[in-house]
Design an enzyme around this catalytic site. Structure first.
Site, PDB file in Angstrom:
ATOM      1  N   GLU A  98       0.792  -1.226   0.000  1.00 12.58           N
ATOM      2  CA  GLU A  98       0.000   0.000   0.000  1.00 12.58           C
ATOM      3  C   GLU A  98       0.820   1.268   0.000  1.00 12.58           C
ATOM      4  OE1 GLU A  98      -0.824  -2.709   1.556  1.00 12.58           O
ATOM      5  OE2 GLU A  98      -2.828  -3.136   0.804  1.00 12.58           O
ATOM      6  N   HIS A 139     -11.854  -5.748   8.127  1.00 12.40           N
ATOM      7  CA  HIS A 139     -12.530  -5.464   6.865  1.00 12.40           C
ATOM      8  C   HIS A 139     -13.761  -4.605   7.143  1.00 12.40           C
ATOM      9  CE1 HIS A 139     -10.119  -9.029   5.813  1.00 12.40           C
ATOM     10  NE2 HIS A 139     -10.175  -8.624   4.568  1.00 12.40           N
TER      11      HIS A 139
HETATM   12  C1  LIG Z   1      -2.083  -4.974   3.718  1.00 13.44           C
HETATM   13  C2  LIG Z   1      -3.111  -5.752   2.961  1.00 13.44           C
HETATM   14  N1  LIG Z   1      -3.465  -5.367   1.735  1.00 13.44           N
HETATM   15  C3  LIG Z   1      -4.395  -6.056   1.055  1.00 13.44           C
HETATM   16  C4  LIG Z   1      -4.989  -7.150   1.587  1.00 13.44           C
HETATM   17  C5  LIG Z   1      -6.064  -7.916   0.784  1.00 13.44           C
HETATM   18  N2  LIG Z   1      -5.547  -9.229   0.429  1.00 13.44           N
HETATM   19  C6  LIG Z   1      -5.797 -10.301   1.194  1.00 13.44           C
HETATM   20  S1  LIG Z   1      -4.965 -11.656   0.657  1.00 13.44           S
HETATM   21  C7  LIG Z   1      -4.293 -10.809  -0.630  1.00 13.44           C
HETATM   22  C8  LIG Z   1      -3.377 -11.513  -1.576  1.00 13.44           C
HETATM   23  C9  LIG Z   1      -2.264 -12.210  -0.876  1.00 13.44           C
HETATM   24  O1  LIG Z   1      -1.466 -12.857  -1.810  1.00 13.44           O
HETATM   25  P1  LIG Z   1      -0.238 -13.748  -1.363  1.00 13.44           P
HETATM   26  O2  LIG Z   1       0.588 -13.013  -0.383  1.00 13.44           O
HETATM   27  O3  LIG Z   1       0.450 -14.232  -2.558  1.00 13.44           O
HETATM   28  O4  LIG Z   1      -0.892 -14.942  -0.569  1.00 13.44           O
HETATM   29  P2  LIG Z   1      -1.932 -16.026  -1.123  1.00 13.44           P
HETATM   30  O5  LIG Z   1      -3.297 -15.519  -0.784  1.00 13.44           O
HETATM   31  O6  LIG Z   1      -1.707 -16.160  -2.572  1.00 13.44           O
HETATM   32  O7  LIG Z   1      -1.615 -17.262  -0.380  1.00 13.44           O
HETATM   33  C10 LIG Z   1      -4.716  -9.491  -0.624  1.00 13.44           C
HETATM   34  C11 LIG Z   1      -4.346  -8.497  -1.637  1.00 13.44           C
HETATM   35  C12 LIG Z   1      -4.598  -7.512   2.873  1.00 13.44           C
HETATM   36  N3  LIG Z   1      -5.130  -8.562   3.507  1.00 13.44           N
HETATM   37  N4  LIG Z   1      -3.666  -6.810   3.539  1.00 13.44           N
END
Ligand SMILES: Cc1ncc(C[n+]2csc(CCOP(=O)(O)OP(=O)(O)O)c2C)c(N)n1
Ligand SMILES: Cc1ncc(C[n+]2csc(CCOP(=O)(O)OP(=O)(O)O)c2C)c(N)n1
Ligand SMILES: [Mg+2]
Ligand SMILES: [Mg+2]
Lengths: 329, 363, 329, 363
Positions: free
Chosen positions: C60, C129
Site C-alpha cells: 500500500e 474489513h
Molecule cells: C495490507 C493488505 N493489503 C491487502 C490485503 C487484501 N488481500 C488479502 S490476501 C491478498 C493476496 C495475498 O497474496 P499472497 O501473499 O500471494 O498470498 P496467497 O493468498 O496467494 O496465499 C490481498 C491483496 C490484505 N489482507 N492486507
C-alpha cells in the site's frame, strides 16, 4: 526530594525499571553508545550491555514490531521513536497490531510494551521535528496514551507504563526536556497511576484542560491572570489521554461551568475536540459559556522560520489572553 | 555478519546426502498423511457450507497442505512459536487446533477458540499451542515473528533460558504468500532476522498469485528465495507440493535456528487450485487449463501415491482414513451447530479491550 | 435520470474521467483483469489498457507513493486501497507526504491525486474489513476528505476529486455499494463541489449530522420518527469532512438548537467529536440540549460474529431511538 | 522480467573499456571541481555560523561532494527529476540552487526558495530545476521517485511524450543514506522500479553510519548494492570519493534509464568526516583515528590532485577559485543577512494549505 529535569526523570525511570526487571530492554535508533539523540538512554548500554540496549536499524515499523513480538514472548520492551514525527511508518503495527492484539485474541496475547516518543514544537524543528501525535492515537482503543507535564509525573507514569500489561504510548515534550524541572523523590520506588487526571491548580472561575508542556504553560498563565486580573483558574492536567478519565474531566467543569482546552497540535480533530464533546454532552447542564479551544492553526506543520513558529505555537501569553476572554464571557 | 547464502534449488528434487525424512517412522509418515487429509476435508466442507449459504466466508488452504504439515512436524510442535497466515489451516490443525474449533470459528459461535468470535474465520490464535494471533493486513506477522525470535535469543543470552530446554520455544516460524513479500513489513522483518541472526524461519508459500496478481507484476525476480542474500539469510526453494521435501528443508532450517546459526527463508512453490476466498471468482484472471494442470500435482495425491507405492498406505487404510475424516468433519459440524451464539455484551465491554492492571504476563 | 447503485456511480465517474483526461490512471491491488475485489474498476482495463489500469504489487505505501510521484509529474492518479483497513502501511506517505507537499514546498509541488477506499462495517468483515478511517485523516490539514452517501453525490464528488489539485481521500461505504440506489443523470458531465454540506431533509426539532451510509440510515430513521412521532429532524449530510463547512454545520443548529451526530466509527475521538466541539463553541448561544453522539463503542474493531456485529453497529432503529431521546430532552 | 544483475565492483578502480569521463572537456572538469569546492565552502560557513550561534541548525554534505556532483553532471541537469536527501548540498548547488538561496534557508528568512522558510534548512525543493521537495522522514522519497519515473514511462507509452525530447525529464534520480535502506519505503520503491523497469536511479551514499549506528547493525550484507538483484535492478558499487568514477557509473545508469532499459542502484562508498548534524557529537560512537584516516581520502583533495597532475588545474587557478569561493560565500551571507524575516500571517492562512480549485497542474 531533588530537583530534576524532565529528561532526567525519564532516564531514571528506565534505569530503575531495567535494574528491577531483567525482561525490560530498550530498542530504537541511536539508543546505544549515542545514548539517544536527546540523551535519554545515556549510559544505559554501559550498565546493562548491548543485549538490553539495542541500536535498531533505521526502520520504525520494525522497532515496534520487534517490541510487539518480544512483548508477546514475555519481555518488556521500551521502544524509542527518535521523534514522534517518524512514527508514521509504524502506524500499521501500532494501530492494527499492538492495539488490537489483546482484543482480537480474546485475551490470549497481551502486549506489554512502552513506546516513547518526543513530541511537540517550539524548538525550530519545522514540519518534521515538531509534530504532536496524540490525537490520532487517542482514537485507537487498546492503546493507553500518557503525556506527562512534569518530572514527578514523568518518572512515576513511565514506571507504571513499563509495568502495564498493555501497549502504552508515552509522549515526551522535547521542548520541556530540560526546561521543565521539578521535585522527584531522592530514592524509593514510586509510581503514578495511569488513568486519573491531576488538578495542578484549583480555581472557581473557569477550567483549563491541558497536558504536556501546555499544562506547564497553562499553569504559568493561570498564575499570571490570578495575580494580574484576579481570575482563578482550575488547571486540569489530563496526563492520561486514553483511556480518558471522564469523571475527572467533568468534576472540575461542574464547579466552573467554563472550559478552555489548550493543545499545540492542529485545532481540527485535535485532542481538545473530544474534551469539548464530553463536556457539551455530559456537562451540558453546567455550561456557562462556550467551550473554547486554543490550539495550533490548521496548517500541515509547525513552520521552521522563527517568527512563523512563534505565531503558530500557543504560549503562556496566548493562554492568558484566552483565559481573560473566556472569564469575561 | 552472516555471509551470503546461495539459493538451494531442491525444487528439482536434487537432494544429496541424508534426508531427515528418511528417519520418519511409518507412524509419523501416516500421521502426516492424516494431517493433510483432515485439513482438506474440513476445508472442502467449509466450501460446501458457504455454497449452502450457511456461513458467510471461507478462505482456503487447499493445495498448500504439504508445506504446512511439513512445517508443523519439523519443529517442536506446540512449543515453538508459529505466526501463521490465513491459508495455514493444515498447519494449525497439525499443530493441535481441532476441526470442531475451526468449524465453530466459521460461524463465529460462542467461545470461538481464537478470538471469541471477534475475528473472521482463519484468523488463527491458540496461546496453548504458542500459535500467535493473526490479523488481516498481510505481512504484519513477519517482523513480529522476528520479535519473538529476538526474545528467544535475548532470554538465552541473558541467562533466562537454557538453550537446550525443549519445553520452551526455540524458534519462531512465520508464513505468508509470495505477494505479501512486497510489503515493507517483510523487508524490515527479514532485515532484523539477518542482522541479529535470529532463530527465525520465514516460509513463503508461493502460489504464483496474490488474489489475481501474478508473480511477474509482483516482483522482478524469478524466485522469492532469490532475495534471501539481501538479508544475509539462508535461502531455499522447495517443491511445496512434496511434503517430504518440505520436511527436509524445514528440519534443516529448524536445526539452524536451534543452533542459533542463522535465519532461513524457505520458498515453497505451490498453487491454489481454488479461488482466493469465497468472495473471489478466479475465472477473470487465469485459464482453466492452468488450474487443471496444477490439480494433477496435488500434494495429497502425490503423497498418497508415494505411500501406496512404499506399501505404507494400503487401500483399506485409505478407506478407513476417509471414513474417519468424514466422521470427524460431521462431528465437528454437529458441535458447531449446537454451539450457541455469543452474548454481545462482554465483547463490547471496556474490560475486553485492556489487559487488567497487575497482570504479570510471562509469555 | 437512471437508477444506479452507489458502486455503479463510482465506476462511471472513473470511466468518464479516464475518457476525458489521458492523465488519469488507476492503480491498486487487483484493479486490472479482476476489476477490483468490489468490481469498481470492472472493464476499465479492457477499455483503457494495462498501461492505465495498473495492478500494483501488494504494497500500500508504494501505491500511494507512486501516486504522489506521478501526480507531481502531472498525472492524475486514482489509487485504490482494497479495504480502508489496509491503508495504515501508507499513513506515512499520506500524512507526512501527500498532505504536506504543497505546503512544505510553498506551493511548488501540488499533489493532485485521489485515494479511494471502501470503509465501514456491517458486512461480516471483523476487525480488519470493517474499519472507518476518516477520523484519523480528518486531523491532517492538506488532505480533503469526502464520504458520499448516495450515487448522485458519489459520482459528482468523485469527478470533482479527480479534478481537484489536492490529495483527496474518497471513502466509500462498502455496505452501501449495492444497497444504496439513487438517481444519476443519464449522461452529461456534472460535478458536485467538494466543500459544502448537504441538507438531506429539513426539520425544526433537531439536527442530525451524519455522512456515508449513516446519513442514509439517518434519513430512514428521520422519516420514521416523523411518521410515528411527529418529530421533524433536519438531516445534514456532511459529505466533505475536511475542510469542514463550519457555516453549513452551524446554520442548521441555529435553527434547531439540538444536535445528534451519528457515525459508525469508535466514539472517542471519532469525527463527531469535532462537530460537537464546533457546535459547543460557535453554537453555544443556540444550544437547547446536550450535543449527543451515537457511534460505535470503544472496542478495537467491529467483531465478526453476527450478533456482536449487530450490537456494535448503529442502524436506523438505534438512530430513531436516539432522536426520540434527544427530542424529549 | 529483468534478469539478475551481478554487482559491478568499480570501487577497486577496475574499469575496463571506454570511460564516459574521458570525454569530459577541461571546462567541464573544472566546472565539476568548482561545484565541489563551492559546496564545501558554503557548508563550512554554515558550521561557523552555527558555532557563532547565528543559525540554529546545519546538516552537512561534507565528504559527499564527489558522488553528488557527478550525479548532477551525468544527467540532464535541471530537466531530469531529482528527489534528493538532506546531505545533497553539492548536488543541489550543482543543479542550480545558489549559495545565497541556501544561506537564506539557513536562517529561514523571507522568500526562502524551497519552502518559504517553512522547512528546516537542507530540505531542498526547486520546481524550476525539477528538484523535488524533501521531507525529513528518511526514504519516503524513494517510492515517490519511482512514481516520477512511472509517469515518464507512462507519458511515453501513452504517446504524451517523445522519448527523445531532451527538454522533458527522462529519468528520476533519488538519493539517500545506507541506513535509510532499512526502511520498508525503500523496498517498496525499488520493487516498483524493478517490476516496471522504470527510468529510475537510486544513489545510496554509504558513509557507513546512520547517525551513530554502523553498517553491521543496519544490514547483514557487506554492500547495499548486493541487494540490487532482489529487485531485478542493476547494481553498482563505486568509490564515492572519486568524482570521475562516480560520473562513469552515473552516465551508464542514466543511459540505461533514457533507453528504458532498466533501473539502477548505485552504491557510492564514502564517509562523513563531520558529525551527523550540528546537534550531534560523534565522539561517542567512533574513534578519531577512523575519522582522520578517511579525511585523507577527501574527495576534493583527491580530485584536485588529479587535476593538478593532469595540468588542468594550476596553483594560480586554485588560488583564483578559492578567492572566488570566498567572495561568493560572503556575498551569499550578505544577502541572507539583509533579507528580512517573514510575516507569519500568510504562512498560517488556509490558502497556504490547499492548491486553489481550478489549478490544472501539469507537473
Ligand atoms: C495490507 C493488505 N493489503 C491487502 C490485503 C487484501 N488481500 C488479502 S490476501 C491478498 C493476496 C495475498 O497474496 P499472497 O501473499 O500471494 O498470498 P496467497 O493468498 O496467494 O496465499 C490481498 C491483496 C490484505 N489482507 N492486507
Ligand atoms: C523515518 C525517520 N527515522 C529517523 C530519522 C532521524 N534520522 C535522521 S538522519 C538519520 C540517519 C540516516 O542515516 P543514513 O541513511 O545512513 O544517511 P546519512 O545521514 O548517514 O547520510 C536518522 C536516524 C528520520 N529522519 N526519519
Ligand atoms: Mg500467492
Ligand atoms: Mg549513512
Amino acid at each position: 526530594m531533588a530537583m530534576k529535569t524532565l529528561i532526567e526523570a525519564i532516564s531514571e525511570a528506565m534505569d530503575e525499571e531495567m535494574a528491577r526487571d531483567e525482561r525490560v530492554f530498550i530498542t530504537g535508533e541511536d539508543v546505544g553508545p549515542r545514548g539517544g539523540v536527546f540523551r535519554a538512554t545515556m549510559g544505559l548500554i554501559d550498565k546493562y550491555g548491548a543485549g538490553r540496549v539495542v541500536d535498531s536499524p533505521l526502520a520504525e515499523l520494525s522497532i515496534i514490531a520487534i517490541g510487539i513480538g518480544a512483548a508477546m514472548a514475555g519481555l518488556r520492551p521500551i521502544c524509542e521513536i527518535q521523534f514522534a514525527d517518524f512514527i508514521h511508518p509504524a502506524m500499521n503495527q501500532i494501530i492494527n497490531e499492538a492495539a488490537k492484539m489483546y482484543y482480537r485474541s480474546d485475551g490470549q496475547w497481551p502486549v506489554p510494551m512502552v513506546i516513547r516518543a518526543p513530541y511537540g514544537g517550539g524548538i525550530g524543528g519545522g514540519l518534521y521535528h515538531s509534530q504532536s501525535l496524540e490525537a490520532i492515537f487517542a482514537h485507537v482503543p487498546g492503546l493507553k496514551i500518557v503525556v506527562p507535564s512534569n518530572p514527578y509525573d514523568a518518572k512515576g507514569l513511565l514506571k507504571s507504563a513499563v509495568r502495564d500489561p498493555n501497549p502504552v504510548m508515552f509522549f515526551e515534550t522535547k521542548k520541556g526536556y530540560r526546561l521543565i524541572k521539578g521535585e522527584v523523590p531522592e530514592d524509593g520506588d514510586y509510581t503514578v497511576p495511569i488513568g486519573p487526571v491531576n488538578v495542578l491548580r484549583e480555581g472557581d472561575d473557569l477550567t483549563v484542560y491541558a497536558y504536556g508542556i501546555m499544562a506547564y504553560y497553562t499553569w504559568q498563565a493561570a498564575e499570571q491572570v490570578a495575580d494580574e486580573d484576579g481570575i482563578e483558574c482550575e488547571v486540569v492536567d489530563i496526563r492520561t489521554l486514553l483511556p480518558l478519565d471522564r469523571e475527572g474531566i467533568l468534576e472540575s467543569f461542574k464547579k466552573t461551568g467554563k472550559a478552555l482546552i489548550v493543545y499545540e497540535d492542529n485545532l481540527t480533530m485535535g485532542y481538545g475536540a473530544e474534551i469539548a464533546a464530553v463536556l457539551s454532552d455530559d456537562g451540558f447542564e453546567y455550561m456557562d459559556g462556550p467551550i473554547k479551544r486554543l490550539a495550533g492553526p490548521d496548517v500541515p506543520g509547525v513552520p521552521f522560520s522563527h517568527p512563523i513558529q512563534e505565531a503558530f505555537m500557543p504560549n503562556p501569553k496566548k493562554i492568558a489572553a484566552a483565559i481573560r476572554d473566556l472569564a469575561g464571557y | 555478519m552472516t555471509e551470503f547464502v546461495t539459493v538451494d534449488t531442491r525444487v528439482d528434487g536434487a537432494l544429496s546426502g541424508e534426508r531427515p525424512s528418511d528417519n520418519l517412522t511409518e507412524e509419523q509418515l501416516l500421521d502426516m498423511y492424516w494431517s493433510m487429509l483432515i485439513s482438506r476435508r474440513v476445508d472442502e466442507r467449509a466450501w460446501i457450507l458457504h455454497r449452502q449459504g450457511r456461513i458467510a466466508f471461507h478462505i482456503s488452504g487447499i493445495g498448500h497442505e504439504a508445506c504446512q504439515v511439513a512445517a508443523a512436524y519439523a519443529i517442536n510442535r506446540g512449543v515453538d512459536y508459529i505466526h501463521p497466515y490465513y491459508r495455514d489451516l493444515a498447519l494449525v490443525l497439525a499443530l493441535g487446533v481441532t476441526p470442531a474449533q475451526f468449524m465453530v470459528s466459521l460461524f463465529g459461535k460462542e467461545g470461538e477458540y481464537s478470538s471469541g468470535g471477534r475475528q473472521m474465520p482463519s484468523h488463527f490464535s491458540a496461546k496453548w499451542l504458542n500459535l500467535l494471533s493473526m490479523s488481516s493486513p498481510v505481512a504484519t506477522q513477519v517482523p513480529q515473528a522476528a520479535g519473538l525470535a529476538f526474545a528467544i535469543k535475548y532470554k538465552i543470552e541473558q541467562g533466562m533460558q537454557d538453550p537446550d530446554d525443549e519445553s520452551l520455544p526455540r524458534l519462531a516460524l512465520t508464513s505468508l504468500g509470495e505477494g505479501s513479500t512486497s510489503q515493507g513489513e517483510w523487508h524490515e522483518g527479514l532485515n532484523w532476522a539477518g542482522v541479529h541472526s535470529l532463530p527465525f524461519v520465514c516460509l513463503v508459500q508461493n502460489n504464483i498469485y496474490a488474489i489475481s496478481v501474478p508473480m511477474e507484476q509482483q516482483m522482478a525476480v524469478k524466485n522469492v528465495a532469490d532475495r534471501a542474500p539481501a538479508y544475509g539469510m539462508h535461502g531455499v526453494i522447495v517443491d511445496g507440493n512434496d511434503v517430504l521435501a518440505c520436511y527436509d528443508v524445514m528440519v534443516d532450517a529448524a536445526q539452524r535456528a536451534y543452533n542459533l546459526d542463522g535465519a532461513t527463508l524457505i520458498e515453497a512453490k505451490t498453487y491454489r487450485p481454488v479461488p482466493h476466498s469465497s468472495d473471489d471468482d478466479d475465472r477473470s484472471y487465469r485459464e482453466r487449463e492452468e488450474v487443471e494442470a496444477w490439480k494433477k500435482k496435488d500434494p495429497i495425491l502425490k503423497y498418497q501415491n508415494a505411500l501406496l507405492e512404499r506399501g505404507i498406505l494400503t487401500d483399506e487404510l485409505l478407506e478407513e482414513y476417509n471414513a474417519r475424516a468424514k466422521e470427524t468433519v460431521d462431528e465437528a459440524m454437529r458441535i458447531a451447530e449446537e454451539t450457541p451464539w455469543p452474548d454481545p455484551a462482554p465483547h463490547l465491554h471496556p474490560n475486553s479491550v485492556y489487559a487488567p492492571n497487575g497482570l504479570d504476563w510471562k509469555g
